[in-house]
Design an enzyme around this catalytic site. Structure first.
Site, PDB file in Angstrom:
ATOM      1  N   GLU A 142     -38.862 -38.775   1.737  1.00 26.28           N
ATOM      2  CA  GLU A 142     -40.143 -38.802   1.108  1.00 26.28           C
ATOM      3  C   GLU A 142     -41.362 -39.235   2.013  1.00 26.28           C
ATOM      4  O   GLU A 142     -41.079 -40.036   2.683  1.00 26.28           O
ATOM      5  CB  GLU A 142     -40.131 -39.658  -0.026  1.00 26.28           C
ATOM      6  CG  GLU A 142     -41.499 -39.718  -0.884  1.00 26.28           C
ATOM      7  CD  GLU A 142     -42.039 -38.315  -1.437  1.00 26.28           C
ATOM      8  OE1 GLU A 142     -43.359 -38.120  -1.188  1.00 26.28           O
ATOM      9  OE2 GLU A 142     -41.351 -37.402  -1.690  1.00 26.28           O
ATOM     10  N   ASP A 162     -26.640 -38.119   0.274  1.00 26.65           N
ATOM     11  CA  ASP A 162     -28.006 -37.242   0.638  1.00 26.65           C
ATOM     12  C   ASP A 162     -28.888 -36.949  -0.285  1.00 26.65           C
ATOM     13  O   ASP A 162     -28.630 -36.897  -1.442  1.00 26.65           O
ATOM     14  CB  ASP A 162     -27.045 -35.896   1.134  1.00 26.65           C
ATOM     15  CG  ASP A 162     -28.039 -35.047   1.952  1.00 26.65           C
ATOM     16  OD1 ASP A 162     -28.853 -35.216   3.017  1.00 26.65           O
ATOM     17  OD2 ASP A 162     -28.287 -33.849   1.298  1.00 26.65           O
ATOM     18  N   ASP A 221     -13.074 -32.691  19.400  1.00 26.29           N
ATOM     19  CA  ASP A 221     -12.125 -31.668  19.161  1.00 26.29           C
ATOM     20  C   ASP A 221     -10.601 -31.980  19.578  1.00 26.29           C
ATOM     21  O   ASP A 221     -10.399 -32.172  20.717  1.00 26.29           O
ATOM     22  CB  ASP A 221     -12.724 -30.444  19.745  1.00 26.29           C
ATOM     23  CG  ASP A 221     -11.944 -29.344  19.422  1.00 26.29           C
ATOM     24  OD1 ASP A 221     -10.978 -29.261  18.473  1.00 26.29           O
ATOM     25  OD2 ASP A 221     -11.748 -28.219  20.411  1.00 26.29           O
ATOM     26  N   ASP A 248     -10.652 -25.885  19.310  1.00 29.20           N
ATOM     27  CA  ASP A 248     -11.303 -24.532  19.083  1.00 29.20           C
ATOM     28  C   ASP A 248     -12.961 -24.970  19.113  1.00 29.20           C
ATOM     29  O   ASP A 248     -13.678 -24.270  18.649  1.00 29.20           O
ATOM     30  CB  ASP A 248     -11.233 -24.211  17.352  1.00 29.20           C
ATOM     31  CG  ASP A 248     -11.425 -25.603  16.546  1.00 29.20           C
ATOM     32  OD1 ASP A 248     -12.060 -26.496  17.330  1.00 29.20           O
ATOM     33  OD2 ASP A 248     -11.513 -25.283  15.249  1.00 29.20           O
ATOM     34  N   ASP A 258     -13.005 -32.521  14.564  1.00 28.96           N
ATOM     35  CA  ASP A 258     -12.323 -32.506  13.552  1.00 28.96           C
ATOM     36  C   ASP A 258     -11.698 -34.300  13.433  1.00 28.96           C
ATOM     37  O   ASP A 258     -12.039 -34.821  14.153  1.00 28.96           O
ATOM     38  CB  ASP A 258     -11.278 -31.659  13.668  1.00 28.96           C
ATOM     39  CG  ASP A 258     -10.506 -31.664  15.055  1.00 28.96           C
ATOM     40  OD1 ASP A 258     -10.238 -32.976  15.389  1.00 28.96           O
ATOM     41  OD2 ASP A 258     -10.106 -30.669  15.641  1.00 28.96           O
ATOM     42  N   ASN A 270      -7.901 -29.802  18.468  1.00 28.95           N
ATOM     43  CA  ASN A 270      -7.163 -28.536  18.700  1.00 28.95           C
ATOM     44  C   ASN A 270      -7.760 -27.421  19.544  1.00 28.95           C
ATOM     45  O   ASN A 270      -7.023 -26.143  19.516  1.00 28.95           O
ATOM     46  CB  ASN A 270      -6.756 -27.933  17.293  1.00 28.95           C
ATOM     47  CG  ASN A 270      -8.174 -27.663  16.566  1.00 28.95           C
ATOM     48  OD1 ASN A 270      -9.284 -27.576  17.274  1.00 28.95           O
ATOM     49  ND2 ASN A 270      -8.064 -27.406  15.167  1.00 28.95           N
TER      50      ASN A 270
END
Length: 547
Positions: free
Chosen positions: A270, A202, A23, A27, A31, A25
């Site tokens: 699967e 994905d 992180d 918060d 990021d 910043n």
């Protein structure tokens, strides 16, 4: 195709879970700028590429796997400018960048779905999978959602059900509509033009559904006793795994082939024939490589690992696999396989050597290089919808997603100056990067040594595998006729006699006396082959050649 274009063959990719990496910043959420700051750690580690879990605009019902804008960055993670800076820095450090592409479904907040759900006559009416109810008002078939309950949700405005393989908030695209395919390919082109080196796809086998909406049969291998998730009680013949998937993969490959040195790796979700399907999906002009969950489960024995490698390359000699022991969806392997280790560190080091000696490409999950363990979370600490739904039989995926620990002496492990989005607990804080750097006996330095050996050995990157018929728990194989790899997959000592190999290039917990190799608990050795190799199982006395 040049060797540079095939950088992905035998490569090692490091998976970054952006919310939990760094992180920048305060918060409490990781990021892009935080990732950029920590890229030197990965370059020094010795990996070839990074894979970022989803960073696109999203309401975060499933932590970014519900995309509401496919061509922008979620403000949680930063901006497109931050993304561009991250790519530039990664390339400067010699790292390729792969991003997660979630194509099978969107967020229910996506403008296209918001339009589709309003009317059967809207321009996007056929962009998602809609079906009329049965005469009694029930859903059109028995398909189930991965997150529990029916895979159909009623929409009053259309008086129809829509299909969602995952959360209600993740409606499935209708891939039978060519316009949907074209548009999704255009979103991939957006990122290719921006300079990314490839995609992690994905749920790559979920794209198409059976047009006739036939019921999925019961899984004939499962007991009638309900499991924690009834989804796994079905054999998903019709809700996914359709032959049209392969045709669309060829369209995707044609797009990537317009660019230099780009690659796609697909996630094969699967329970039946996953290894065979990995081969199908990577043969010819389809995916470059594919991975399944076959090595992400509880099995930890020589026969299991041998079977996955042999089955793949026997069934698909022209295909290419990716192997992983941990990722953001499963319990971390140091915790998952704990009973097989004399200690957490010994198991972590052995797992690193084993994974990085396998034929195929490799994916490491963030924190794996520190020997990180699963975080034990309480129910009130969970965010993951899987854990919230199936607790306590399944505690969800948050335990493997807790923040990276950079410095055990720094607030919040050096991850953030604010409260982390998931807690960092003492067992995880003790396994931090700062405490392992330049300590030769650490898990981190063990990973660095093994990655260096793989990077410098063409045999380990791309060489064929020849297995030896040793008894459990010893796994022995040769790679490319140049490297002999021997592993004791147990917390007890074992010994073998070897011929044709020099002293170990990398080893842990072994003693060599002539042709006798004593393997202490979780011991392993990788040795240069000097002559025709052989391994003698002391319990059988016969010298057994590679099979």
């Amino acid at each position: 195709m040049s060797g540079q274009d095939e950088w992905w063959r035998g490569s090692v990719t490091y998976q970054i879970y952006p919310r939990s990496f760094q992180d920048s910043n305060g918060d409490g959420i990781g990021d892009l700028n935080g990732i950029t700051e920590r890229l030197p750690h990965l370059a020094d580690l010795g990996v070839d590429a990074i894979w970022l879990s989803p960073i696109f605009t999203s309401p975060m019902a499933d932590m970014g796997y519900d995309v509401s804008n496919y061509t922008d960055i979620d403000p949680t993670f930063g901006t497109l400018a931050d993304f561009d800076r991250m790519i530039a820095r990664a390339h400067q450090l010699g790292l390729k960048v792969i991003i997660d592409q979630v194509l099978s479904h969107s967020s229910s907040q996506h403008p296209f779905f918001q339009e589709s759900r309003t009317s059967r006559d809207s321009p996007k009416s056929d962009w998602y999978v809609w079906a009329d109810p049965k005469a009694d008002g029930s859903p059109p078939n028995n398909w189930l959602s991965v997150f529990g309950g029916p895979a159909w949700q009623w929409e009053t405005r259309r008086k129809q059900y829509y299909f969602h393989n995952f959360l209600v908030e993740q409606p499935d695209f209708n891939f039978h509509n060519p316009d949907v395919q074209d548009w999704l390919l255009s979103t991939m082109k957006f990122w290719l033009d921006r300079g990314i080196d490839g995609f992690r796809l994905d749920t790559v086998n979920f794209y198409f559904h059976d047009k006739l909406l036939r019921d999925d049969p019961a899984d004939f291998r499962r007991k009638a006793v309900p499991e924690w998730n009834p989804y796994w009680m079905k054999y998903h013949l019709f809700s996914k795994n359709q032959p049209e998937n392969l045709v669309f993969l060829e369209r995707m490959r044609a797009l990537l082939d317009q660019y230099d040195a780009r690659a796609m790796v697909g996630e094969m979700g699967e329970a039946h024939h996953a290894i065979r399907m990995m081969g199908e999906y990577t043969t010819g002009k389809r995916l470059h490589k594919c991975y399944s969950f076959e090595m992400l489960g509880d099995a930890f024995d020589a026969a299991h690992f041998r079977k996955q490698i042999e089955d793949f390359f026997t069934g698909a000699p022209g295909g290419w696999p990716t192997w992983a022991f941990s990722n953001h969806d499963v319990v971390r392997h140091v915790s998952r396989w704990a009973k097989h280790g004399i200690s957490q560190d010994a198991l972590a080091k052995q797992a690193a050597a084993l994974l990085l000696s396998l034929q195929g490409s490799i994916c490491l999950y963030q924190g794996e290089e520190l020997g990180q363990t699963e975080t034990d979370l309480e129910y009130h600490e969970l965010i993951d919808p899987q854990g919230l739904r199936f607790w306590p039989d399944n505690k969800g995926r948050d335990g493997c997603r807790t923040p990276m620990v950079w410095d055990g002496n720094a607030p919040n492990g050096g991850f953030s100056t604010g409260k982390p989005w998931l807690p960092i607990k003492a067992p995880q804080a003790s396994r931090n990067a700062a405490g392992q750097i330049d300590w030769q006996d650490s898990v981190l330095e063990s990973y660095r040594r093994m990655l260096k050996l793989r990077r410098e050995s063409e045999a380990l990157r791309t060489g064929k595998t020849e297995f030896f018929d040793t008894s459990e728990p010893v796994l022995a194989f040769a790679r490319g006729g140049e490297m002999l790899c021997v592993f004791n997959l147990s917390p007890q000592s074992n010994s073998v006699r070897i011929q044709g190999a020099g002293m170990p290039c990398v080893s842990e917990g072994t003693e060599r006396d002539g042709d006798l190799l004593k393997l202490h608990p979780n011991g392993f050795a990788l040795m240069q082959i000097l002559a025709t190799p052989a391994v003698m199982d002391l319990r059988e006395l016969d010298t057994l050649g590679a099979q």
